[in-house]
Design an enzyme around this catalytic site. Sequence first.
Site, PDB file in Angstrom:
ATOM      1  CD  GLU A  93      31.950 -30.437  88.101  1.00 31.50           C
ATOM      2  OE1 GLU A  93      32.883 -31.228  87.887  1.00 31.50           O
ATOM      3  OE2 GLU A  93      31.756 -29.874  89.193  1.00 31.50           O
TER       4      GLU A  93
ATOM      5  NE  ARG B 224      26.070 -27.046  99.148  1.00 34.46           N
ATOM      6  CZ  ARG B 224      26.711 -28.132  98.747  1.00 34.46           C
ATOM      7  NH1 ARG B 224      28.027 -28.166  98.765  1.00 34.46           N
ATOM      8  NH2 ARG B 224      26.063 -29.183  98.311  1.00 34.46           N
TER       9      ARG B 224
ATOM     10  CE  LYS C 137      26.001 -33.344  90.251  1.00 38.63           C
ATOM     11  NZ  LYS C 137      26.603 -32.959  88.962  1.00 38.63           N
TER      12      LYS C 137
END
Length: 554
Positions: free
Chosen positions: A31, A256, A266
């Site tokens: 994104e 992850r 983020k």
Amino acid sequence: MNRPSNFIEKIIEEDLRTGRYKKVHTRFPPEPNGYLHIGHAKAIVLNFTIAEKYGGLCNLRMDDTNPLKEEARYVEAAVEDVRWLGFDWGDRLYFASDYFDQLYQYAVELIKKGKAYVDDLSPEEIRRYRGTLTEPGIESPYRNRSVEENLELFERMRRGEFNEGEKVLRAKIDMASGNLNMRDPVIYRIIKASHHRTGDKWCIYPTYDFAHPLSDSIEGITHSLCTLEFEDHRPLYDWFIEQLGIHHPRQIEFARLNLSYTVLSKRKLSRLVEEGYVSGWDDPRMPTIAGLRRRGYTPEAIRDFCEKIGISKANSVVDIQLLEHCLREDLNKRAPRVMAVLRPVKVIIENYPENYTEELDAENNPEDPSMGTRKLPFTRELYIEEDDFMEEPPPKYYRLAPGREVRLKHAYIIRCEKVIKDTETGKIKEIYCRYDPDSRSGSTQQRKVKATLHWVSAKHALDAEVRLYDRLFLKPNPEECEDFIECINPDSLKILKQCKVEESLANAKEGERYQFLRVGYFCVDPDSKNGHLVFNRTVTLKDTWAKIQKKLMK
């Protein structure tokens, strides 16, 4: 070295064997709402290397479905980062926004099938009606609108006739499902904001959960590799595709990356930038790929790290020392050796001729003889590190002290005779020594001394600024603090302005990496200009991880 197949590769191999898919086609879909970080690097390496291993393709796609947070600069940064890591997507740079027309038609198709409806509940009411993990949700009073009314309302949403939050389009699935993601999720919302690519064409935008599987399908992706937090979203991923009867990729989840002394959210990284705790997304203390690149990391080291940590289904925390170990291993092979004195003190060799310069041979990298040698100017006046001299040395301190001998790297043995101090501060100004002319490095008569020091010629040395970067956080898990900001290391950056480096660095270019002998690995910062050299400390020479591994091997 061949490594064993991970669980994802075993699934892919079975899919190819059974004919579920004829080829392998993956994608990396960030994104564009911030810079990519080391956690994304793991996903990048996984997707591209798996496609390469099985002779397939990997797309680069920007999942740009939220115009409020996404910017063109983040797209440009992501493209640069993936390319810098060494991967090529050919002509397959795509955007979810490329498919907005098609996604809208898919939504219309779901409405026509009675699988989607326009809801007038407010966002707060939707959350309240959703239920909990132990209680089923409540159906919206607007859930059973007719297909015709839903089509009309959805079209009016597209035309901008309603305000933000006034209406949404929801999938019609099961408000009693044990999976909260299946309780009539929102698939379109009204956002009256300009999009970085489509401008003001749209005022309704698909949610990530809707756009992601359908974008995968449109591109012919076979294996959609996601991190574990999307495991609960997989039934929804499959539901959209099955209802529309389109090409069905297989979603596979993996753990992850969690890295000690680091935050990889983020949102939190954005806060560090916005509140000025770091200088920007590419601050060398940041775990962003841009930050790591500016600090001096190599793509090879990052890829090696991603290979070493492997792929699993279980979440864990990787010690940052492993990342630093991979970096040292790579830089040890490729970084030229140079001499730099970070905290200089002057040495005057009393018995060396004045106004005389001697050229000494120095190897550029003992690990790679093909890198050749360079000439080092040696003169009567030199600089050494102030830490390499003590007037009253403690036991086991073997560096320079009154009456003691040391070797100067690539040069001669010197002996300290006297010290001159500043009368006001008491700080050492000059150290007077004598040298042994017969002790030149490489000569047949080699006397043994217990310490070898680095140095630079005072006449030829260049001024430089050196930025000593350390870990940004004090604790292995910054989340332990009530606010992760409280865990920031106040000494994560020290700037030294009066450093001296050898003259061979006069033409050092931005991004070039060096080993400063006995000090660490350093990289030329973009702030370097003609006449003003700036170096970033990439990593120290000490390798704790290698020592840990040796102990485990015993």
